[in-house]
Enzyme design. Structure first.
Site, PDB file in Angstrom:
ATOM      1  N   GLU A  96       0.577  -1.777  -0.067  1.00  0.00           N
ATOM      2  CA  GLU A  96       0.509   0.562   0.070  1.00  0.00           C
ATOM      3  C   GLU A  96       0.261   1.406  -0.108  1.00  0.00           C
ATOM      4  O   GLU A  96       0.613   2.433  -0.081  1.00  0.00           O
ATOM      5  CB  GLU A  96      -0.802   0.358   1.066  1.00  0.00           C
ATOM      6  CG  GLU A  96      -2.114  -0.556   1.179  1.00  0.00           C
ATOM      7  CD  GLU A  96      -2.657  -0.867   2.430  1.00  0.00           C
ATOM      8  OE1 GLU A  96      -2.768  -0.414   3.344  1.00  0.00           O
ATOM      9  OE2 GLU A  96      -4.102  -1.406   2.127  1.00  0.00           O
ATOM     10  N   GLU A 125       7.186 -21.572   8.340  1.00  0.00           N
ATOM     11  CA  GLU A 125       7.381 -20.837   9.942  1.00  0.00           C
ATOM     12  C   GLU A 125       8.026 -21.194  11.089  1.00  0.00           C
ATOM     13  O   GLU A 125       8.771 -20.877  11.525  1.00  0.00           O
ATOM     14  CB  GLU A 125       6.217 -20.929  10.977  1.00  0.00           C
ATOM     15  CG  GLU A 125       5.816 -20.961  11.097  1.00  0.00           C
ATOM     16  CD  GLU A 125       4.409 -20.640  12.506  1.00  0.00           C
ATOM     17  OE1 GLU A 125       4.077 -21.032  13.738  1.00  0.00           O
ATOM     18  OE2 GLU A 125       3.407 -20.193  11.725  1.00  0.00           O
TER      19      GLU A 125
END
Length: 303
Positions: free
Chosen positions: A82, A113
């Site tokens: 963004e 992860e």
């Protein structure tokens, strides 16, 4: 082990969650969410410190790099994505990485992860250097992917920031600065996409927005560092120029056209009486800060 983590604890307020009416459920979630902003507010000092470091690194050709796994990684990628449309910054300057790669944005990549080497490897692949600042996002404060990435970042001299929602987590000993909004147990035990995710989004908003403001991307609260390249952006640019200069919309549109759609340039031209080329020079001298570019040069000042 996760048993001791606040984010994994059972929340007494929601123990009868499945028996609540829909309205009571909504009110409960809303009431719990109300505490998130307070938790984030308690981290104002380290958040401000992080913004100053990020702004400084960006100013000196460094990058802001977010990385994490699952929800944490997705929120980092979202904030990075963004920044270019909001602040007209180079997409290479704010980067988001997620354990498991781009496909993990929409599909869980199990086990990604759990390997610290993957975190280090992802940062190595993008050429992490001492100029950069990284934000390792791990709600639990123990995610191996993030720990490995933070250790690699410090090894190469990058500034390492850790973002977690647990106090005194493992993350604390692997970074230069820790931001830890403690939001407490989730409505659904361990569902950290909820309060912890909201807190994470709020902090990331502050980090990127604060750093961009320090970079001169705004004039007051106006999004001035943009260039009108299509119909929608031209309409937005015209509104911004009108607000900053008090010109009628028609005149603001003409001014933008004279300045190749550059909002900052148009505002400087109007306020100083300089040409577009001279306005660009003033902005360059001021490091892109519009307010500094017009200081002492406004038409009203007689300079």
């Amino acid at each position: 082990m996760l048993d001791h983590l606040t984010t994994e604890a059972r929340n007494p307020a929601s123990e009868d969650l499945d028996e609540l009416s829909t309205l009571d459920l909504v009110n409960l979630i809303n009431g719990q969410d109300a505490a998130v902003a307070i938790a984030v507010g308690k981290q104002a000092v380290p958040i401000a410190q992080a913004i100053d470091v990020i702004a400084d690194r960006l100013q000196h050709s460094g990058r802001l790099i977010y990385f994490g796994a699952g929800t944490s990684g997705r929120l980092g990628v979202l904030d990075a994505a963004e920044c270019p449309p909001t602040f007209s910054c180079d997409p290479r300057h704010v980067v988001g990485l997620i354990a498991g790669g781009p496909s993990a944005m929409t599909n869980a990549v199990e086990g990604a992860e759990d390997d610290p080497a993957l975190g280090a490897g992802d940062l190595q692949c993008i050429g992490l250097s001492a100029k950069d600042v990284v934000v390792g996002i791990a709600t639990s404060g123990r995610t191996p992917y993030v720990i490995g990435g933070l250790d690699y970042a410090r090894k190469v001299g990058a500034y390492a920031i850790g973002l977690t929602c647990n106090e005194n987590s493992e993350l604390h000993s692997h970074c230069d600065l820790v931001i830890a909004p403690v939001v407490g147990a989730e409505i659904i035990s361990g569902s950290t996409r909820m309060k912890a995710g909201t807190a994470t989004k709020m902090v990331l908003n502050m980090l990127s927005t604060g750093a961009m403001i320090r970079q001169g991307k705004t004039f007051g609260n106006l999004m001035v560092d943009m260039r009108a390249t299509n119909t929608k952006l031209h309409a937005r640019a015209k509104r911004i120029v009108t607000a900053a200069t008090k010109l009628p919309e028609k005149d603001a549109s003409s001014l933008l056209a004279q300045c190749d759609g550059e909002v900052k340039t148009a505002i400087v031209v109007h306020l100083t009486g300089e040409s577009a080329e001279q306005a660009r020079g003033l902005l360059d001298e001021a490091g892109g800060h519009l307010r500094q570019a017009i200081a002492g040069r406004t038409k009203e000042s007689g300079c």
